[in-house]
Design an enzyme around this catalytic site. Sequence first.
Site, PDB file in Angstrom:
ATOM      1  N   PHE A 105       0.878  -1.164   0.000  1.00  0.00           N
ATOM      2  CA  PHE A 105       0.000   0.000   0.000  1.00  0.00           C
ATOM      3  C   PHE A 105       0.923   1.224   0.000  1.00  0.00           C
ATOM      4  O   PHE A 105       1.850   1.297   0.805  1.00  0.00           O
ATOM      5  CB  PHE A 105      -0.856  -0.038   1.271  1.00  0.00           C
ATOM      6  CG  PHE A 105      -1.924   1.003   1.337  1.00  0.00           C
ATOM      7  CD1 PHE A 105      -3.206   0.726   0.895  1.00  0.00           C
ATOM      8  CD2 PHE A 105      -1.658   2.261   1.849  1.00  0.00           C
ATOM      9  CE1 PHE A 105      -4.208   1.700   0.971  1.00  0.00           C
ATOM     10  CE2 PHE A 105      -2.649   3.236   1.923  1.00  0.00           C
ATOM     11  CZ  PHE A 105      -3.925   2.956   1.485  1.00  0.00           C
ATOM     12  N   ASP A 132       2.353  -4.891   8.728  1.00  0.00           N
ATOM     13  CA  ASP A 132       1.173  -4.056   8.560  1.00  0.00           C
ATOM     14  C   ASP A 132      -0.031  -4.999   8.434  1.00  0.00           C
ATOM     15  O   ASP A 132      -0.128  -5.768   7.475  1.00  0.00           O
ATOM     16  CB  ASP A 132       1.337  -3.185   7.306  1.00  0.00           C
ATOM     17  CG  ASP A 132       0.166  -2.235   7.110  1.00  0.00           C
ATOM     18  OD1 ASP A 132      -0.959  -2.596   7.493  1.00  0.00           O
ATOM     19  OD2 ASP A 132       0.387  -1.147   6.554  1.00  0.00           O
ATOM     20  N   TYR A 162     -10.416   0.922  11.018  1.00  0.00           N
ATOM     21  CA  TYR A 162     -11.657   1.327  10.337  1.00  0.00           C
ATOM     22  C   TYR A 162     -12.039   0.369   9.220  1.00  0.00           C
ATOM     23  O   TYR A 162     -13.030   0.567   8.549  1.00  0.00           O
ATOM     24  CB  TYR A 162     -11.548   2.764   9.806  1.00  0.00           C
ATOM     25  CG  TYR A 162     -10.322   3.066   8.973  1.00  0.00           C
ATOM     26  CD1 TYR A 162     -10.241   2.668   7.641  1.00  0.00           C
ATOM     27  CD2 TYR A 162      -9.250   3.760   9.515  1.00  0.00           C
ATOM     28  CE1 TYR A 162      -9.118   2.941   6.882  1.00  0.00           C
ATOM     29  CE2 TYR A 162      -8.123   4.036   8.766  1.00  0.00           C
ATOM     30  CZ  TYR A 162      -8.062   3.628   7.449  1.00  0.00           C
ATOM     31  OH  TYR A 162      -6.938   3.897   6.702  1.00  0.00           O
ATOM     32  N   LYS A 163     -11.248  -0.679   8.989  1.00  0.00           N
ATOM     33  CA  LYS A 163     -11.595  -1.668   7.969  1.00  0.00           C
ATOM     34  C   LYS A 163     -12.379  -2.802   8.650  1.00  0.00           C
ATOM     35  O   LYS A 163     -13.537  -2.621   8.991  1.00  0.00           O
ATOM     36  CB  LYS A 163     -10.336  -2.144   7.250  1.00  0.00           C
ATOM     37  CG  LYS A 163      -9.726  -1.007   6.395  1.00  0.00           C
ATOM     38  CD  LYS A 163      -8.364  -1.294   5.817  1.00  0.00           C
ATOM     39  CE  LYS A 163      -7.837  -0.054   5.086  1.00  0.00           C
ATOM     40  NZ  LYS A 163      -6.410  -0.128   4.782  1.00  0.00           N
ATOM     41  N   ARG A 204     -12.483  -4.720  -6.573  1.00  0.00           N
ATOM     42  CA  ARG A 204     -12.177  -5.293  -5.268  1.00  0.00           C
ATOM     43  C   ARG A 204     -13.469  -5.541  -4.490  1.00  0.00           C
ATOM     44  O   ARG A 204     -14.309  -4.648  -4.380  1.00  0.00           O
ATOM     45  CB  ARG A 204     -11.325  -4.288  -4.488  1.00  0.00           C
ATOM     46  CG  ARG A 204     -10.000  -4.809  -4.012  1.00  0.00           C
ATOM     47  CD  ARG A 204      -9.173  -3.739  -3.348  1.00  0.00           C
ATOM     48  NE  ARG A 204      -9.920  -2.784  -2.531  1.00  0.00           N
ATOM     49  CZ  ARG A 204      -9.492  -2.282  -1.376  1.00  0.00           C
ATOM     50  NH1 ARG A 204      -8.324  -2.660  -0.882  1.00  0.00           N
ATOM     51  NH2 ARG A 204     -10.198  -1.391  -0.706  1.00  0.00           N
TER      52      ARG A 204
HETATM   53  C1  LIG Z   1      -5.614   1.048   4.676  1.00  0.00           C
HETATM   54  C2  LIG Z   1      -4.149   0.906   4.752  1.00  0.00           C
HETATM   55  C3  LIG Z   1      -3.350   1.913   5.299  1.00  0.00           C
HETATM   56  C4  LIG Z   1      -3.976   3.198   5.716  1.00  0.00           C
HETATM   57  O1  LIG Z   1      -3.121   4.075   6.361  1.00  0.00           O
HETATM   58  P1  LIG Z   1      -3.721   5.347   7.097  1.00  0.00           P
HETATM   59  O2  LIG Z   1      -2.569   6.024   7.676  1.00  0.00           O
HETATM   60  O3  LIG Z   1      -4.710   4.832   8.100  1.00  0.00           O
HETATM   61  O4  LIG Z   1      -4.447   6.173   6.090  1.00  0.00           O
HETATM   62  C5  LIG Z   1      -1.998   1.672   5.422  1.00  0.00           C
HETATM   63  N1  LIG Z   1      -1.437   0.503   5.015  1.00  0.00           N
HETATM   64  C6  LIG Z   1      -2.195  -0.471   4.465  1.00  0.00           C
HETATM   65  C7  LIG Z   1      -1.565  -1.756   4.045  1.00  0.00           C
HETATM   66  C8  LIG Z   1      -3.558  -0.296   4.302  1.00  0.00           C
HETATM   67  O5  LIG Z   1      -4.296  -1.246   3.756  1.00  0.00           O
END
Ligand SMILES: *Cc1c(COP(=O)(O)O)cnc(C)c1O
Length: 401
Positions: A132, A201, A226-227, A375
């Site tokens: 990500f 992560d 939040y997921k 997705r």
């Molecule tokens: C959703 C997600 C993030 C989000 O990062 P934020 O700082 O909360 O915006 C980071 N890494 C991964 C792998 C994600 O899926």
Amino acid sequence: MSELTLKAEKLDAADELAALRDRFVLDEGVYLDGNSLGALAAHVPERIADVVRRQWGELRIRSWTESGWWTAPERIGDRIAPLVGAAPGQIVVGDSTSVNVFKALVAAVRMAREQGSGGGDRDEIVVDATTFPTDGYIAQSAARMTGCALRPVTPAEVPGALSSRTAAVLLNHVDYRTGRLYDLPSLTAAVHAAGAYAVWDLCHSAGALPVGLDEHGVGLAVGCTYKYLNGGPGSPAFLYIRRDLQDRFDSPLPGWNSHADPFGMRSDYEPAASAIRGRVGTPDILSLLALEAALEVWDGVTVEAVRAKSLALTDFFLECVAAYVPAGRVECLTPPAHGERGSQVALRCPDAGDVMRRLIERGVVGDFRHPDVLRFGFTPLYVGFADVERAARVLAEELLG
Ligand SMILES: *Cc1c(COP(=O)(O)O)cnc(C)c1O
């Protein structure tokens, strides 16, 4: 009634988690975007109204102690802990995932360098090249700040990229685009065998599948809430610091909340003797307490049961897609093997952006990831098998249309 509609009915009737759906605010549509923003648990608005009206409005400053505001980051961390296989006292909640990636990665480099012989020479950070994007950006800056070279490699190439120069490795447990699940136990062991630290992560695995942080000896991990944890838009992320590393966790953001004696207002810095040293500044109480309320839907629910249903849902979705969608119209990016699959299915097709727009118009909400990925995220707490059959059927209609 078609064979697959009938099968969906049977699967829903046998689903032990089916009743949990009533604990959420949903509509007539099919919500398959809980891997981006989890749905609202029905009791949360009232709880937040109480936090605002009574805790803030009436108790005001007293709430820092009387309403437990000050200790919320570690208390809520302990509520998340069993969902990721951690004993209490190792997780704090606060800040975004991006910020926690930064804290953990810099701390990992510092720990790798401080230890025994040769540690000081470690000057490489290995990062998942398919990560990500935010993780990659933060890793780049962390490397620059610590004087490390950044080595972006695919997860499969990680073991071969490790050496006596590796300080830290930043990995995703589940790929956000493809839904591929990586082998956390063996990658962690490989990184540790090289004398480096892995930072995991868990954004797409926390609340979706068992992680086993303690069992697999993970040192540092971060994840968002939040997921699959349904904490609400921008709800604070979590940071896991394994108990035996807490004394060595040297935060690059040592705010006053991480101090051993925050209200001593001392000019000299002394870090707290626990995971609390992962905190930074004053916590975002409204979001934190919305998350805490949202986590109550997990009372009596195991992540193992959620995982079993998640695999059944994605299996059934793949079965329906294979039955309804003409062969070759989409390419599935999500691995067929259960051991390599997160809780989403990613399908590639050239007109994905347009297809997803039409799906959303018809009440089937997934999302589009640039440039050509559809997705679909499956949150077992509120997605059922009839939803899955309907989503695949509408998808097939739109792909044909
Ligand atoms: C959703 C997600 C993030 C989000 O990062 P934020 O700082 O909360 O915006 C980071 N890494 C991964 C792998 C994600 O899926």
